[in-house]
Design a protein around this motif. Structure first.
Motif, PDB file in Angstrom:
ATOM      1  N   SER A 196       0.819  -1.223   0.000  1.00 53.28           N
ATOM      2  CA  SER A 196       0.000   0.000   0.000  1.00 53.28           C
ATOM      3  C   SER A 196       0.847   1.266   0.000  1.00 53.28           C
ATOM      4  N   SER A 197       2.066   1.158  -0.400  1.00 49.89           N
ATOM      5  CA  SER A 197       2.966   2.308  -0.442  1.00 49.89           C
ATOM      6  C   SER A 197       3.798   2.219  -1.706  1.00 49.89           C
ATOM      7  N   ARG A 198       3.676   3.233  -2.545  1.00 49.27           N
ATOM      8  CA  ARG A 198       4.441   3.225  -3.783  1.00 49.27           C
ATOM      9  C   ARG A 198       5.945   3.275  -3.501  1.00 49.27           C
ATOM     10  N   ALA A 199       6.350   4.074  -2.528  1.00 48.34           N
ATOM     11  CA  ALA A 199       7.769   4.191  -2.210  1.00 48.34           C
ATOM     12  C   ALA A 199       8.332   2.849  -1.736  1.00 48.34           C
ATOM     13  N   GLU A 200       7.605   2.183  -0.826  1.00 52.90           N
ATOM     14  CA  GLU A 200       8.074   0.895  -0.345  1.00 52.90           C
ATOM     15  C   GLU A 200       8.028  -0.154  -1.446  1.00 52.90           C
ATOM     16  N   ALA A 201       7.026  -0.063  -2.320  1.00 51.33           N
ATOM     17  CA  ALA A 201       6.953  -0.996  -3.445  1.00 51.33           C
ATOM     18  C   ALA A 201       8.166  -0.828  -4.360  1.00 51.33           C
ATOM     19  N   ASP A 202       8.548   0.415  -4.619  1.00 49.40           N
ATOM     20  CA  ASP A 202       9.741   0.669  -5.430  1.00 49.40           C
ATOM     21  C   ASP A 202      10.980   0.072  -4.771  1.00 49.40           C
ATOM     22  N   ASP A 203      11.064   0.212  -3.455  1.00 50.80           N
ATOM     23  CA  ASP A 203      12.204  -0.350  -2.731  1.00 50.80           C
ATOM     24  C   ASP A 203      12.239  -1.874  -2.872  1.00 50.80           C
ATOM     25  N   ALA A 204      11.065  -2.504  -2.771  1.00 47.27           N
ATOM     26  CA  ALA A 204      10.995  -3.964  -2.879  1.00 47.27           C
ATOM     27  C   ALA A 204      11.420  -4.437  -4.262  1.00 47.27           C
ATOM     28  N   VAL A 205      10.948  -3.745  -5.287  1.00 45.35           N
ATOM     29  CA  VAL A 205      11.316  -4.112  -6.653  1.00 45.35           C
ATOM     30  C   VAL A 205      12.809  -3.903  -6.886  1.00 45.35           C
ATOM     31  N   GLN A 206      13.327  -2.801  -6.360  1.00 45.30           N
ATOM     32  CA  GLN A 206      14.750  -2.516  -6.489  1.00 45.30           C
ATOM     33  C   GLN A 206      15.588  -3.610  -5.832  1.00 45.30           C
ATOM     34  N   GLU A 207      15.146  -4.052  -4.638  1.00 43.11           N
ATOM     35  CA  GLU A 207      15.874  -5.106  -3.930  1.00 43.11           C
ATOM     36  C   GLU A 207      15.848  -6.406  -4.726  1.00 43.11           C
ATOM     37  N   ALA A 208      14.733  -6.672  -5.396  1.00 42.64           N
ATOM     38  CA  ALA A 208      14.654  -7.876  -6.232  1.00 42.64           C
ATOM     39  C   ALA A 208      15.678  -7.814  -7.366  1.00 42.64           C
ATOM     40  N   TRP A 209      15.860  -6.628  -7.945  1.00 46.04           N
ATOM     41  CA  TRP A 209      16.869  -6.459  -8.994  1.00 46.04           C
ATOM     42  C   TRP A 209      18.266  -6.731  -8.448  1.00 46.04           C
ATOM     43  N   LEU A 210      18.544  -6.226  -7.273  1.00 42.76           N
ATOM     44  CA  LEU A 210      19.854  -6.449  -6.669  1.00 42.76           C
ATOM     45  C   LEU A 210      20.098  -7.938  -6.423  1.00 42.76           C
ATOM     46  N   ARG A 211      19.076  -8.624  -5.951  1.00 42.84           N
ATOM     47  CA  ARG A 211      19.228 -10.057  -5.686  1.00 42.84           C
ATOM     48  C   ARG A 211      19.403 -10.840  -6.982  1.00 42.84           C
ATOM     49  N   LEU A 212      18.726 -10.400  -8.029  1.00 42.96           N
ATOM     50  CA  LEU A 212      18.894 -11.054  -9.323  1.00 42.96           C
ATOM     51  C   LEU A 212      20.336 -10.938  -9.789  1.00 42.96           C
ATOM     52  N   GLY A 213      20.919  -9.772  -9.564  1.00 49.67           N
ATOM     53  CA  GLY A 213      22.302  -9.557  -9.980  1.00 49.67           C
ATOM     54  C   GLY A 213      23.294 -10.410  -9.208  1.00 49.67           C
ATOM     55  N   ARG A 214      22.891 -10.886  -8.020  1.00 44.42           N
ATOM     56  CA  ARG A 214      23.781 -11.709  -7.199  1.00 44.42           C
ATOM     57  C   ARG A 214      23.494 -13.205  -7.347  1.00 44.42           C
ATOM     58  N   THR A 215      22.596 -13.543  -8.256  1.00 46.04           N
ATOM     59  CA  THR A 215      22.141 -14.924  -8.386  1.00 46.04           C
ATOM     60  C   THR A 215      22.676 -15.564  -9.663  1.00 46.04           C
ATOM     61  N   ASP A 216      22.950 -16.844  -9.596  1.00 45.79           N
ATOM     62  CA  ASP A 216      23.342 -17.606 -10.779  1.00 45.79           C
ATOM     63  C   ASP A 216      22.094 -17.848 -11.619  1.00 45.79           C
ATOM     64  N   ALA A 264      11.942   1.460   8.674  1.00 46.25           N
ATOM     65  CA  ALA A 264      12.027   2.720   7.945  1.00 46.25           C
ATOM     66  C   ALA A 264      12.762   2.482   6.637  1.00 46.25           C
ATOM     67  N   ARG A 265      12.193   2.974   5.542  1.00 45.44           N
ATOM     68  CA  ARG A 265      12.830   2.740   4.252  1.00 45.44           C
ATOM     69  C   ARG A 265      14.097   3.584   4.120  1.00 45.44           C
ATOM     70  N   ARG A 266      14.952   3.154   3.238  1.00 47.27           N
ATOM     71  CA  ARG A 266      16.212   3.847   3.026  1.00 47.27           C
ATOM     72  C   ARG A 266      15.978   5.275   2.539  1.00 47.27           C
ATOM     73  N   GLU A 267      16.775   6.201   3.020  1.00 49.12           N
ATOM     74  CA  GLU A 267      16.656   7.594   2.600  1.00 49.12           C
ATOM     75  C   GLU A 267      17.648   7.945   1.499  1.00 49.12           C
ATOM     76  N   GLU A 268      18.677   7.097   1.327  1.00 49.90           N
ATOM     77  CA  GLU A 268      19.675   7.347   0.298  1.00 49.90           C
ATOM     78  C   GLU A 268      19.445   6.436  -0.881  1.00 49.90           C
ATOM     79  N   PRO A 269      19.729   6.882  -2.113  1.00 47.35           N
ATOM     80  CA  PRO A 269      19.580   6.019  -3.280  1.00 47.35           C
ATOM     81  C   PRO A 269      20.534   4.836  -3.207  1.00 47.35           C
ATOM     82  N   PHE A 270      20.122   3.734  -3.872  1.00 46.11           N
ATOM     83  CA  PHE A 270      21.016   2.599  -3.953  1.00 46.11           C
ATOM     84  C   PHE A 270      22.213   2.943  -4.826  1.00 46.11           C
ATOM     85  N   ASP A 271      23.347   2.389  -4.493  1.00 43.93           N
ATOM     86  CA  ASP A 271      24.560   2.601  -5.275  1.00 43.93           C
ATOM     87  C   ASP A 271      24.709   1.458  -6.263  1.00 43.93           C
ATOM     88  N   LEU A 272      24.429   1.726  -7.533  1.00 46.12           N
ATOM     89  CA  LEU A 272      24.495   0.693  -8.548  1.00 46.12           C
ATOM     90  C   LEU A 272      25.468   1.111  -9.649  1.00 46.12           C
TER      91      LEU A 272
END
Length: 290
Positions: free
Chosen positions: A27-47, A75-83
């Motif tokens: 129910s939060s667009r900001a948190e949803a964006d964070d969740a999707v972003q984290e999924a991308w990071l995990r994909l990058g670390r996966t075989d 509390a969600r991160r306040e700084e952008p992810f470093d990619l």
């Protein structure tokens, strides 16, 4: 095409779907964006060679991330992810766009979002993934560390709440406490008749792999007679607890949490019992003794 570029294209092709899943859970667009972003990071670390279905894998990962966020609401991160490598994929904007937020809410329905906020985390995940995105219970169950039968019950209970059909027994926490207290007392005393009185005739007991290793005699059981016989004279170390907002039992040995029994209710009966001893799950579990 390099693997990096292929992964980027696959992720972008699934981004809208993943965002929709995450938003309906959080129910939060900001948190949803964070969740999707984290999924991308995990994909990058996966075989990725071990992933048969990228879309299904990403949906599962986002669901697990959302479940953790629902449980903790950190509390969600306040700084952008470093990619530095995959930076073009990252949506690092944390600014709130009211029009975008409103449009997203309208796509789901404000009333539904309000009701979803009242659901326990496991109920919400089961309902959203099954009723809104048509995932089968067999696929949802591992995300929740539940059996398919228990997952079905969670979604069913959530559906009744969403439809405004929650019955008194389901809504009454005091009554649930009475049921689990009766189950615990009957189990410790070895009272089969009392156990059968609180078990649904079709109750399913499902241990995870770790629980079966912890106690080799434990196995999946179906039907009140089999479950009652197994719990007769047991549960000596079990303690009633609120686990992720739901009723169940915890087994603590030597000050260490060893097993949790997650209960699913149907009316005034226990319809499913899931024994979970997975160390990763237990390490991140929040519970409150009753």
């Amino acid at each position: 095409m390099t693997q990096e570029n292929w992964l980027a294209e696959e992720f972008e092709a699934n981004r809208a779907h993943l965002s929709a899943v995450a938003f309906r859970m959080l129910s939060s667009r900001a948190e949803a964006d964070d969740a999707v972003q984290e999924a991308w990071l995990r994909l990058g670390r996966t075989d990725v060679t071990a992933i048969g279905n990228i879309s299904g894998w990403l949906t599962t990962v986002v669901a697990r991330i959302c479940l953790d966020m629902l449980r903790s609401r950190k509390a969600r991160r306040e700084e952008p992810f470093d990619l530095p490598v995959h930076g073009r994929i990252a949506d690092t904007s944390k600014s709130v766009d009211p029009e975008r937020e409103a449009a997203f809410a309208d796509s789901v329905g404000l009333a539904l979002l309000v009701i979803l906020e009242t659901l326990a985390p496991a109920e919400r995940v089961a309902f959203v993934l099954h009723d809104m995105f048509d995932l089968p219970f067999d696929d949802i169950a591992p995300i929740l560390n539940r059996s398919p039968a228990a997952t079905r019950q969670l979604a069913s209970r959530a559906r009744r709440r969403v439809q405004g059909k929650t019955d008194v027994a389901e809504a009454d926490a005091t009554r649930k406490m009475q049921i689990i207290s009766a189950f615990l007392a009957a189990s410790r005393l070895g009272d089969i008749k009392a156990l059968l009185s609180v078990l649904d005739p079709q109750v399913v007991f499902t241990p995870d792999v770790a629980a079966m290793r912890y106690n080799p005699s434990v196995r999946e059981l179906r039907g009140a007679d089999a479950v009652a016989e197994t719990f007769k004279g047991r549960a000596q170390a079990a303690q009633p607890a609120k686990i992720d907002g739901e009723f169940g039992f915890v087994v603590v040995v030597g000050g260490q949490l060893r097993v949790v029994l997650l209960l699913t209710f149907e009316g005034e009966k226990i319809a499913a019992i899931d024994a979970v001893a997975d160390p990763v799950y237990l390490d991140n579990l929040k519970y409150e003794l009753l």
